[in-house]
Design an enzyme around this catalytic site. Structure first.
Site, PDB file in Angstrom:
ATOM      1  N   ASP A  31     -18.271   4.172  15.659  1.00 49.98           N
ATOM      2  CA  ASP A  31     -17.449   4.581  17.012  1.00 49.98           C
ATOM      3  C   ASP A  31     -18.034   5.835  17.531  1.00 49.98           C
ATOM      4  OD1 ASP A  31     -14.421   3.930  18.288  1.00 49.98           O
ATOM      5  OD2 ASP A  31     -15.543   5.673  18.609  1.00 49.98           O
ATOM      6  N   ILE A  32     -18.314   5.891  18.804  1.00 52.21           N
ATOM      7  CA  ILE A  32     -18.947   6.955  19.441  1.00 52.21           C
ATOM      8  C   ILE A  32     -17.956   8.128  19.495  1.00 52.21           C
ATOM      9  CG2 ILE A  32     -18.321   6.601  21.920  1.00 52.21           C
ATOM     10  CD1 ILE A  32     -21.306   7.008  22.463  1.00 52.21           C
ATOM     11  N   ASN A  88      -6.524  -2.883  19.062  1.00 52.84           N
ATOM     12  CA  ASN A  88      -5.785  -2.637  20.373  1.00 52.84           C
ATOM     13  C   ASN A  88      -5.941  -3.624  21.107  1.00 52.84           C
ATOM     14  OD1 ASN A  88      -4.992   0.142  19.181  1.00 52.84           O
ATOM     15  ND2 ASN A  88      -6.998   0.968  20.065  1.00 52.84           N
ATOM     16  N   GLU A  96      -9.347   0.241  25.464  1.00 54.28           N
ATOM     17  CA  GLU A  96     -10.249   0.767  26.746  1.00 54.28           C
ATOM     18  C   GLU A  96     -11.435  -0.108  26.625  1.00 54.28           C
ATOM     19  OE1 GLU A  96     -11.115   4.666  25.338  1.00 54.28           O
ATOM     20  OE2 GLU A  96      -9.152   5.231  25.701  1.00 54.28           O
ATOM     21  N   VAL A  97     -11.950  -0.774  25.688  1.00 58.86           N
ATOM     22  CA  VAL A  97     -13.115  -1.779  25.903  1.00 58.86           C
ATOM     23  C   VAL A  97     -12.572  -2.976  25.642  1.00 58.86           C
ATOM     24  CG1 VAL A  97     -15.329  -2.252  25.012  1.00 58.86           C
ATOM     25  CG2 VAL A  97     -14.621   0.134  25.228  1.00 58.86           C
ATOM     26  N   HIS A 101     -12.242  -5.688  19.096  1.00 55.52           N
ATOM     27  CA  HIS A 101     -13.067  -5.019  18.203  1.00 55.52           C
ATOM     28  C   HIS A 101     -11.774  -4.240  17.294  1.00 55.52           C
ATOM     29  CE1 HIS A 101     -11.996  -2.363  21.701  1.00 55.52           C
ATOM     30  NE2 HIS A 101     -11.635  -1.237  20.822  1.00 55.52           N
ATOM     31  N   HIS A 103     -11.177  -1.253  14.572  1.00 58.86           N
ATOM     32  CA  HIS A 103     -11.368   0.024  14.061  1.00 58.86           C
ATOM     33  C   HIS A 103     -11.060  -0.041  12.524  1.00 58.86           C
ATOM     34  CE1 HIS A 103     -11.112   2.192  18.311  1.00 58.86           C
ATOM     35  NE2 HIS A 103     -10.377   0.911  18.472  1.00 58.86           N
TER      36      HIS A 103
HETATM   37  P1  DGP Z   1     -10.119   1.133  22.134  1.00 64.47           P
HETATM   38  O1  DGP Z   1      -9.119   2.130  22.726  1.00 64.47           O
HETATM   39  O2  DGP Z   1      -9.323   0.299  20.955  1.00 64.47           O
HETATM   40  O3  DGP Z   1     -10.412   0.036  23.178  1.00 64.47           O
HETATM   41  O4  DGP Z   1     -11.426   1.710  21.712  1.00 64.47           O
HETATM   42  C1  DGP Z   1     -12.579   1.817  22.122  1.00 64.47           C
HETATM   43  C2  DGP Z   1     -13.581   2.643  21.171  1.00 64.47           C
HETATM   44  O5  DGP Z   1     -14.918   2.246  21.800  1.00 64.47           O
HETATM   45  C3  DGP Z   1     -13.217   3.914  21.386  1.00 64.47           C
HETATM   46  O6  DGP Z   1     -12.951   4.605  20.131  1.00 64.47           O
HETATM   47  C4  DGP Z   1     -14.657   4.669  21.768  1.00 64.47           C
HETATM   48  C5  DGP Z   1     -15.717   3.313  21.436  1.00 64.47           C
HETATM   49  N1  DGP Z   1     -16.864   3.321  22.314  1.00 64.47           N
HETATM   50  C6  DGP Z   1     -16.871   3.276  23.795  1.00 64.47           C
HETATM   51  N2  DGP Z   1     -17.829   3.130  24.244  1.00 64.47           N
HETATM   52  C7  DGP Z   1     -18.837   3.177  23.298  1.00 64.47           C
HETATM   53  C8  DGP Z   1     -20.176   3.195  23.224  1.00 64.47           C
HETATM   54  O7  DGP Z   1     -20.980   3.183  23.925  1.00 64.47           O
HETATM   55  N3  DGP Z   1     -20.624   3.163  21.809  1.00 64.47           N
HETATM   56  C9  DGP Z   1     -20.054   3.228  20.720  1.00 64.47           C
HETATM   57  N4  DGP Z   1     -20.490   3.250  19.539  1.00 64.47           N
HETATM   58  N5  DGP Z   1     -18.422   3.396  20.692  1.00 64.47           N
HETATM   59  C10 DGP Z   1     -17.946   3.349  22.100  1.00 64.47           C
END
Ligand code: DGP
Length: 116
Positions: A31-32, A88, A96-97, A101, A103
């Site tokens: 996770d970024i 989520n 958010e995405v 996914h 975590h």
């Molecule tokens: P959520 O809130 O559950 O949708 O978490 C989305 C997660 O995705 C958040 O912890 C940050 C991660 N994330 C967003 N953009 C990127 C990316 O471009 N690369 C990676 N590795 N993680 C990302």
């Protein structure tokens, strides 16, 4: 693959990531925005907007995600102290995405889930 989906692009190798695992069904990458010493996202290779969109036909994918989470927890040294696997969904869930996914979090005491 869904156009404009960052996780589809990471799965396809079109965007960089620190990858922990990839097989025919799922991909796991860092996770970024780390919330714990170990913070890995485990995603289906195929695009689904959230886990609520996945049903019986995706049982193997969901099983693989759980299996890979356990393997990575062991591999990354957090299995004995414990870890968390969470997904989520939607606005109230804090998603958010919009590519399913999970975590995988570990490496520190995570506290009660509902305390954040
Ligand atoms: P959520 O809130 O559950 O949708 O978490 C989305 C997660 O995705 C958040 O912890 C940050 C991660 N994330 C967003 N953009 C990127 C990316 O471009 N690369 C990676 N590795 N993680 C990302």
């Amino acid at each position: 693959m869904s156009e404009d989906c960052i996780f589809c692009k990471i799965v396809a190798g079109e965007l960089p990531s620190k990858q922990f695992h990839q097989d025919d069904l799922v991909t796991a990458f860092q996770d970024i925005s780390e919330q714990a010493p170990l913070h890995v996202l485990i995603v289906p290779n195929q695009h689904f907007k959230d886990v609520g969109e996945m049903g019986d036909a995706q049982a193997e994918i969901l099983g693989r995600i759980a299996q890979v989470a356990g393997q990575l927890a062991t591999q990354e040294g957090v299995a004995s102290n414990g870890w968390r696997l969470v997904t989520n969904v939607g606005r109230d869930g804090g998603q958010e995405v919009f590519h399913t996914h999970f975590h995988l979090l570990g490496g520190r005491p995570l506290g009660p889930l509902l305390a954040r």
